[in-house]
Scaffold this motif. Structure first.
Motif, mmCIF file in Angstrom:
data_model
loop_
_atom_site.group_PDB
_atom_site.id
_atom_site.type_symbol
_atom_site.label_atom_id
_atom_site.label_comp_id
_atom_site.label_asym_id
_atom_site.label_seq_id
_atom_site.Cartn_x
_atom_site.Cartn_y
_atom_site.Cartn_z
ATOM 1 N N LYS A 83 0.814 -1.214 0.000
ATOM 2 C CA LYS A 83 0.000 0.000 0.000
ATOM 3 C C LYS A 83 0.850 1.267 0.000
ATOM 4 O O LYS A 83 0.613 2.180 -0.786
ATOM 5 N N THR A 84 1.856 1.344 0.857
ATOM 6 C CA THR A 84 2.697 2.534 0.949
ATOM 7 C C THR A 84 3.441 2.776 -0.355
ATOM 8 O O THR A 84 3.537 3.917 -0.825
ATOM 9 N N PHE A 85 3.946 1.711 -0.965
ATOM 10 C CA PHE A 85 4.665 1.810 -2.234
ATOM 11 C C PHE A 85 3.721 2.321 -3.329
ATOM 12 O O PHE A 85 4.036 3.247 -4.082
ATOM 13 N N LYS A 86 2.538 1.730 -3.418
ATOM 14 C CA LYS A 86 1.566 2.144 -4.425
ATOM 15 C C LYS A 86 1.193 3.613 -4.254
ATOM 16 O O LYS A 86 1.091 4.355 -5.237
ATOM 17 N N GLU A 87 0.945 4.037 -3.006
ATOM 18 C CA GLU A 87 0.581 5.428 -2.754
ATOM 19 C C GLU A 87 1.700 6.388 -3.140
ATOM 20 O O GLU A 87 1.445 7.454 -3.676
ATOM 21 N N ALA A 88 2.964 5.994 -2.875
ATOM 22 C CA ALA A 88 4.100 6.850 -3.226
ATOM 23 C C ALA A 88 4.209 7.017 -4.737
ATOM 24 O O ALA A 88 4.441 8.115 -5.240
ATOM 25 N N VAL A 89 3.999 5.945 -5.474
ATOM 26 C CA VAL A 89 4.056 6.002 -6.926
ATOM 27 C C VAL A 89 2.914 6.855 -7.471
ATOM 28 O O VAL A 89 3.123 7.696 -8.347
ATOM 29 N N LEU A 90 1.731 6.662 -6.934
ATOM 30 C CA LEU A 90 0.572 7.425 -7.381
ATOM 31 C C LEU A 90 0.763 8.916 -7.100
ATOM 32 O O LEU A 90 0.513 9.751 -7.964
ATOM 33 N N THR A 91 1.230 9.253 -5.914
ATOM 34 C CA THR A 91 1.421 10.647 -5.520
ATOM 35 C C THR A 91 2.467 11.329 -6.391
ATOM 36 O O THR A 91 2.290 12.488 -6.771
ATOM 37 N N ASN A 92 3.538 10.643 -6.714
ATOM 38 C CA ASN A 92 4.623 11.249 -7.488
ATOM 39 C C ASN A 92 4.379 11.252 -8.984
ATOM 40 O O ASN A 92 5.167 11.818 -9.723
ATOM 41 N N ASN A 93 3.312 10.628 -9.444
ATOM 42 C CA ASN A 93 3.041 10.571 -10.883
ATOM 43 C C ASN A 93 1.718 11.224 -11.270
ATOM 44 O O ASN A 93 1.103 10.854 -12.251
ATOM 45 N N LYS A 94 1.288 12.196 -10.502
ATOM 46 C CA LYS A 94 0.037 12.901 -10.830
ATOM 47 C C LYS A 94 0.313 14.010 -11.785
ATOM 48 O O LYS A 94 1.313 14.596 -11.871
#
Length: 94
Positions: A83-94
């Motif tokens: 979950k933390t990894f997915k959220e970091a990727v999502l946040t940095n690729n908006k």
């Protein structure tokens, strides 16, 4: 990023030598590989899970001849992001 760049980044972040960082990273990769190859999962909470997944036998086609063929069952390594990894990727690729 390749392994050399990862080693350099870890050495800089942790203030250890490149040789020590390389040894640690190699040991981590080797341990993950050996554990998954032995049929066990490696779960790093927040990061993800490494595991071996079974793929069933299935029918495929030869792309050159379009002939039907049987693709045998196999086991392949897999990674599921946490979950933390997915959220970091999502946040940095908006």
């Amino acid at each position: 990023m390749n392994k050399g760049e990862l080693v350099k980044a870890v050495a800089e972040r942790t203030k250890i030598t490149l040789k020590e960082a390389d040894a640690v990273i190699s040991a981590v990769f080797d341990e993950i590989q050996d554990t998954v190859a032995g049929g066990e999962k490696v779960t790093l909470v927040g990061f993800g899970t490494f595991e071996a997944r079974k793929r069933a036998e299935r029918e495929g086609r030869n792309p050159k001849t379009n002939e039907k063929m049987i693709i045998p069952a196999t086991v392949a390594p897999a990674f599921s992001a946490g979950k933390t990894f997915k959220e970091a990727v999502l946040t940095n690729n908006k």
